[in-house]
Scaffold this motif. Structure first.
Motif, PDB file in Angstrom:
ATOM      1  N   LEU A 186       0.893  -1.298   0.131  1.00  0.00           N
ATOM      2  CA  LEU A 186      -0.119   0.019   0.053  1.00  0.00           C
ATOM      3  C   LEU A 186       0.715   1.294  -0.217  1.00  0.00           C
ATOM      4  O   LEU A 186       0.580   2.258  -0.569  1.00  0.00           O
ATOM      5  CB  LEU A 186      -1.065  -0.020   1.271  1.00  0.00           C
ATOM      6  CG  LEU A 186      -2.322  -0.760   0.959  1.00  0.00           C
ATOM      7  CD1 LEU A 186      -2.978  -0.607   2.532  1.00  0.00           C
ATOM      8  CD2 LEU A 186      -3.054  -0.438  -0.128  1.00  0.00           C
ATOM      9  N   THR A 221      -4.633   2.214  -7.299  1.00  0.00           N
ATOM     10  CA  THR A 221      -4.763   3.079  -6.066  1.00  0.00           C
ATOM     11  C   THR A 221      -5.614   2.140  -5.232  1.00  0.00           C
ATOM     12  O   THR A 221      -6.147   1.446  -5.779  1.00  0.00           O
ATOM     13  CB  THR A 221      -5.285   4.397  -6.487  1.00  0.00           C
ATOM     14  OG1 THR A 221      -6.644   3.788  -7.104  1.00  0.00           O
ATOM     15  CG2 THR A 221      -4.590   5.275  -7.257  1.00  0.00           C
ATOM     16  N   HIS A 222      -5.412   2.428  -3.700  1.00  0.00           N
ATOM     17  CA  HIS A 222      -6.282   1.948  -2.894  1.00  0.00           C
ATOM     18  C   HIS A 222      -6.270   0.505  -2.868  1.00  0.00           C
ATOM     19  O   HIS A 222      -5.152  -0.070  -2.968  1.00  0.00           O
ATOM     20  CB  HIS A 222      -7.808   2.356  -3.096  1.00  0.00           C
ATOM     21  CG  HIS A 222      -7.999   3.973  -3.119  1.00  0.00           C
ATOM     22  ND1 HIS A 222      -7.518   4.610  -2.136  1.00  0.00           N
ATOM     23  CD2 HIS A 222      -8.536   4.640  -3.927  1.00  0.00           C
ATOM     24  CE1 HIS A 222      -7.725   6.069  -2.197  1.00  0.00           C
ATOM     25  NE2 HIS A 222      -8.373   6.051  -3.465  1.00  0.00           N
ATOM     26  N   LEU A 223      -7.621  -0.200  -2.937  1.00  0.00           N
ATOM     27  CA  LEU A 223      -7.403  -1.847  -2.705  1.00  0.00           C
ATOM     28  C   LEU A 223      -6.880  -2.439  -3.972  1.00  0.00           C
ATOM     29  O   LEU A 223      -6.399  -3.688  -3.904  1.00  0.00           O
ATOM     30  CB  LEU A 223      -8.834  -2.100  -2.381  1.00  0.00           C
ATOM     31  CG  LEU A 223      -9.117  -2.082  -1.168  1.00  0.00           C
ATOM     32  CD1 LEU A 223     -10.733  -2.881  -0.976  1.00  0.00           C
ATOM     33  CD2 LEU A 223      -8.528  -2.665  -0.180  1.00  0.00           C
ATOM     34  N   GLU A 224      -6.825  -1.861  -5.203  1.00  0.00           N
ATOM     35  CA  GLU A 224      -6.183  -2.355  -6.446  1.00  0.00           C
ATOM     36  C   GLU A 224      -4.912  -2.487  -6.166  1.00  0.00           C
ATOM     37  O   GLU A 224      -4.265  -3.572  -6.857  1.00  0.00           O
ATOM     38  CB  GLU A 224      -6.356  -1.213  -7.705  1.00  0.00           C
ATOM     39  CG  GLU A 224      -7.916  -1.262  -8.196  1.00  0.00           C
ATOM     40  CD  GLU A 224      -8.186  -0.522  -9.135  1.00  0.00           C
ATOM     41  OE1 GLU A 224      -7.132   0.437  -9.598  1.00  0.00           O
ATOM     42  OE2 GLU A 224      -8.930  -0.733 -10.195  1.00  0.00           O
ATOM     43  N   ARG A 225      -4.021  -1.913  -5.413  1.00  0.00           N
ATOM     44  CA  ARG A 225      -2.731  -1.967  -5.207  1.00  0.00           C
ATOM     45  C   ARG A 225      -2.583  -3.353  -4.406  1.00  0.00           C
ATOM     46  O   ARG A 225      -1.431  -4.082  -4.656  1.00  0.00           O
ATOM     47  CB  ARG A 225      -1.906  -1.128  -4.047  1.00  0.00           C
ATOM     48  CG  ARG A 225      -2.283   0.313  -4.710  1.00  0.00           C
ATOM     49  CD  ARG A 225      -1.671   1.454  -3.568  1.00  0.00           C
ATOM     50  NE  ARG A 225      -0.397   1.211  -3.345  1.00  0.00           N
ATOM     51  CZ  ARG A 225       0.598   1.908  -4.025  1.00  0.00           C
ATOM     52  NH1 ARG A 225       0.253   2.999  -4.885  1.00  0.00           N
ATOM     53  NH2 ARG A 225       1.771   1.884  -3.576  1.00  0.00           N
ATOM     54  N   THR A 263      -6.269   2.420   3.831  1.00  0.00           N
ATOM     55  CA  THR A 263      -5.320   2.764   2.402  1.00  0.00           C
ATOM     56  C   THR A 263      -4.902   4.260   2.586  1.00  0.00           C
ATOM     57  O   THR A 263      -4.252   4.814   1.508  1.00  0.00           O
ATOM     58  CB  THR A 263      -6.208   2.517   1.299  1.00  0.00           C
ATOM     59  OG1 THR A 263      -7.629   3.225   1.260  1.00  0.00           O
ATOM     60  CG2 THR A 263      -6.732   1.184   1.250  1.00  0.00           C
ATOM     61  N   ASP A 264      -5.559   5.182   3.512  1.00  0.00           N
ATOM     62  CA  ASP A 264      -5.113   6.519   3.568  1.00  0.00           C
ATOM     63  C   ASP A 264      -3.711   6.742   4.431  1.00  0.00           C
ATOM     64  O   ASP A 264      -3.856   6.485   5.646  1.00  0.00           O
ATOM     65  CB  ASP A 264      -6.213   7.640   4.038  1.00  0.00           C
ATOM     66  CG  ASP A 264      -6.023   8.778   4.348  1.00  0.00           C
ATOM     67  OD1 ASP A 264      -4.713   9.373   3.760  1.00  0.00           O
ATOM     68  OD2 ASP A 264      -6.835   9.529   4.806  1.00  0.00           O
ATOM     69  N   HIS A 323     -12.402   4.691   6.389  1.00  0.00           N
ATOM     70  CA  HIS A 323     -12.687   3.387   5.992  1.00  0.00           C
ATOM     71  C   HIS A 323     -11.568   2.604   6.480  1.00  0.00           C
ATOM     72  O   HIS A 323     -10.344   3.001   6.355  1.00  0.00           O
ATOM     73  CB  HIS A 323     -12.760   3.296   4.384  1.00  0.00           C
ATOM     74  CG  HIS A 323     -13.972   4.038   3.809  1.00  0.00           C
ATOM     75  ND1 HIS A 323     -15.527   3.574   4.155  1.00  0.00           N
ATOM     76  CD2 HIS A 323     -14.183   5.278   3.457  1.00  0.00           C
ATOM     77  CE1 HIS A 323     -16.190   4.590   3.464  1.00  0.00           C
ATOM     78  NE2 HIS A 323     -15.496   5.426   3.093  1.00  0.00           N
ATOM     79  N   TYR A 369     -10.275  -1.966   6.235  1.00  0.00           N
ATOM     80  CA  TYR A 369     -10.394  -3.142   5.921  1.00  0.00           C
ATOM     81  C   TYR A 369     -10.005  -4.083   6.883  1.00  0.00           C
ATOM     82  O   TYR A 369      -9.045  -4.046   7.645  1.00  0.00           O
ATOM     83  CB  TYR A 369      -9.517  -3.205   4.483  1.00  0.00           C
ATOM     84  CG  TYR A 369     -10.261  -2.220   3.644  1.00  0.00           C
ATOM     85  CD1 TYR A 369     -11.294  -2.500   2.685  1.00  0.00           C
ATOM     86  CD2 TYR A 369      -9.734  -0.820   3.837  1.00  0.00           C
ATOM     87  CE1 TYR A 369     -11.699  -1.390   1.875  1.00  0.00           C
ATOM     88  CE2 TYR A 369      -9.967   0.055   2.716  1.00  0.00           C
ATOM     89  CZ  TYR A 369     -11.185  -0.024   1.860  1.00  0.00           C
ATOM     90  OH  TYR A 369     -11.727   0.799   1.186  1.00  0.00           O
ATOM     91  N   HIS A 407     -14.952  -4.691   4.257  1.00  0.00           N
ATOM     92  CA  HIS A 407     -14.963  -3.173   4.288  1.00  0.00           C
ATOM     93  C   HIS A 407     -15.926  -2.538   5.308  1.00  0.00           C
ATOM     94  O   HIS A 407     -16.892  -2.822   5.731  1.00  0.00           O
ATOM     95  CB  HIS A 407     -15.479  -2.746   2.855  1.00  0.00           C
ATOM     96  CG  HIS A 407     -15.757  -1.029   2.746  1.00  0.00           C
ATOM     97  ND1 HIS A 407     -16.390  -0.594   1.952  1.00  0.00           N
ATOM     98  CD2 HIS A 407     -14.919  -0.113   3.490  1.00  0.00           C
ATOM     99  CE1 HIS A 407     -16.372   0.699   2.099  1.00  0.00           C
ATOM    100  NE2 HIS A 407     -15.358   1.181   2.960  1.00  0.00           N
TER     101      HIS A 407
END
Length: 448
Positions: A153, A161-165, A368-369, A383, A385, A398
């Motif tokens: 991440l 980006t985000h969960l795609e990573r 993810t932030d 959010h 996870y 989530h």
């Protein structure tokens, strides 16, 4: 009256004898089954004639005798003798065994010897995720999982980006993430100045003695020391199958590497000369103590490192306060009233990734932030996870956290442990960081 008592006494005695014999039979069946599977597996490996065998020769491995018990690690996962490194000595093996078990006669169970770092399918919703069973190795696997998530991440350069990573990664990228996670943890244990990687060779390096019980694995360990983290990470990646290959004993290898990176002497100092070993036996299982957990998270094997402590400073109070935090945090919650709270600087890590100890089982919570814990305004509604390591979980849960909900309307005098007031354990763990926060599962049935 005496006859009636005799009628009941004899059957009870016979049942106790039968139960005792069954217990002994099960114990010996497990022992013979384990050693039998080792012999069968090794014989199968010798007969394969794979490309990995060619590097070590077609005959018996160098340094072994016909009377030696076979090594359970597949030949393809044994490092050749010209790889370098330092062989383990009898003194080192003895000290290692005492630190782990408190004596030189206990050895790892089948559950531990079979444990390795196994990922879910690449290019899937859980491509980033390790499989973790319910036994004692789960603590180590999930701690490494937290570092894998941190790398994917917040460290790795990628267009996603985000969960795609996390989900759009290949098998090779899984290996790269594991190598980075292992190197980070070993480097921290080495005081940010060294890392030691343990691998297995074909040759037996230690001659067992009467005062040491051989397991035919530890005696084959080769130690590789590095003074640069990048070099250690590259070496681990070059030999990544030695940690993620079936039959590799990968979890034990990593635990050995962790201890030798810290050094045997420093681990003993961390334990404050306590006689308590790093591992404990509980109902036939071998589990990690809090000292091992501390070593995984902070680089020190202090059994008290996770409790107490001082707050590292308010968010945004300066670079120095931020640096004092660990990169991966820790949250703990249990229904037992005596459960101690985790120190504030572990609840507030540098990045929003936490290992969670929930009712004695470990899982991972993450966001993810990257700025979540650096700006209090971002902590109003955000959010997170959740992944628990179990095969039954097929997607990342989530959660939406609201720290400014109407929680003050709750009757604070009511006991939250009452059955009608109980909430999912994950939510209670989150509340140890954000008191009174409400948690939405966004359509997923709450679990854990």
């Amino acid at each position: 009256m005496g006859d009636r008592e005799a009628e009941h006494t004899v059957p009870r005695t016979e049942l106790e004898q039968i139960a005792s014999k069954i217990s002994d039979l099960n114990k010996w069946r497990e022992i013979f089954s384990f050693h039998g599977s080792e012999i069968s597996h090794t014989t199968h490996q010798r007969g394969q004639g794979s490309a990995g065998d060619g590097a070590l020769g077609a005959g018996a491995p160098a340094g072994t005798r016909p009377s030696d018990p076979p090594c359970a690690v597949p030949r393809a996962l044994l490092v050749p003798p010209d790889t370098g490194g330092q062989p383990i000595s009898l003194e080192m093996a003895t000290s290692l065994r005492k630190l782990l078990f408190g004596n030189v006669f206990h050895i790892f169970s089948c559950e531990w010897t079979r444990a390795y770092f196994r990922f879910r399918e690449p290019y899937s919703d859980l491509a980033y995720a390790l499989e973790a069973g319910k036994g004692g190795t789960r603590t180590i696997l999930m701690a490494v999982q937290a570092h894998i998530i941190k790398y994917l991440l917040f460290v790795r350069n990628t267009e996603y980006t985000h969960l795609e990573r996390l989900c759009r990664i290949s098998r090779q990228e899984q290996g790269e993430a594991l190598a980075a996670a292992l190197a980070d943890t070993l480097w921290a244990a080495g005081g940010d100045g060294r890392a030691v990687v343990c691998l297995v060779t074909a040759a037996v390096r230690v001659t067992p003695s009467r005062d040491y019980k051989a397991d035919n694995f530890t005696e084959r360990i080769q130690l590789f020391e590095f003074s640069e983290k990048a070099a250690a990470q590259e070496f681990i990646f070059d030999h990544i199958n030695c940690f993620k290959g079936e039959g590799s004993h990968g979890v034990i290898l990593f635990l050995y590497s962790l201890i030798f990176s810290r050094t045997l002497a420093r681990v003993q100092e961390d334990l404050d000369c306590a006689a308590t070993p790093l591992l404990k036996f509980s109902f036939g299982n071998i589990t990690c103590t809090q000292a091992v957990l501390s070593l995984l998270l902070t680089g020190r094997a202090s059994p008290h490192q996770l409790d107490g402590g001082q707050e590292p400073g308010p968010s945004g109070a300066g670079v120095e306060a931020w640096r004092q935090r660990v990169p991966v945090g820790y949250l703990r919650w249990g229904r037992a009233p005596a459960e101690r709270q985790v120190c504030p600087w572990l609840r507030t890590p540098r990045l929003p990734v936490w290992l969670c100890g929930i009712s004695g089982r470990h899982s991972v919570l993450f966001g993810t932030d990257s700025l979540l814990l650096s700006d209090w305004k971002r902590e109003r509604v955000f959010h997170l996870y959740f992944y628990n390591g179990q095969q039954e979980q097929t997607t990342t849960a989530h959660l939406t956290i609201d720290t400014h909900s109407h929680h003050w309307e709750e009757d604070q005098s009511e006991d939250p442990s009452r059955p009608e007031k109980r909430r999912p354990s994950v939510e209670m763990a989150i509340r140890t960081k954000w008191a009174g926060a409400t948690v939405s599962w966004n359509g997923t049935d709450p679990f854990f």
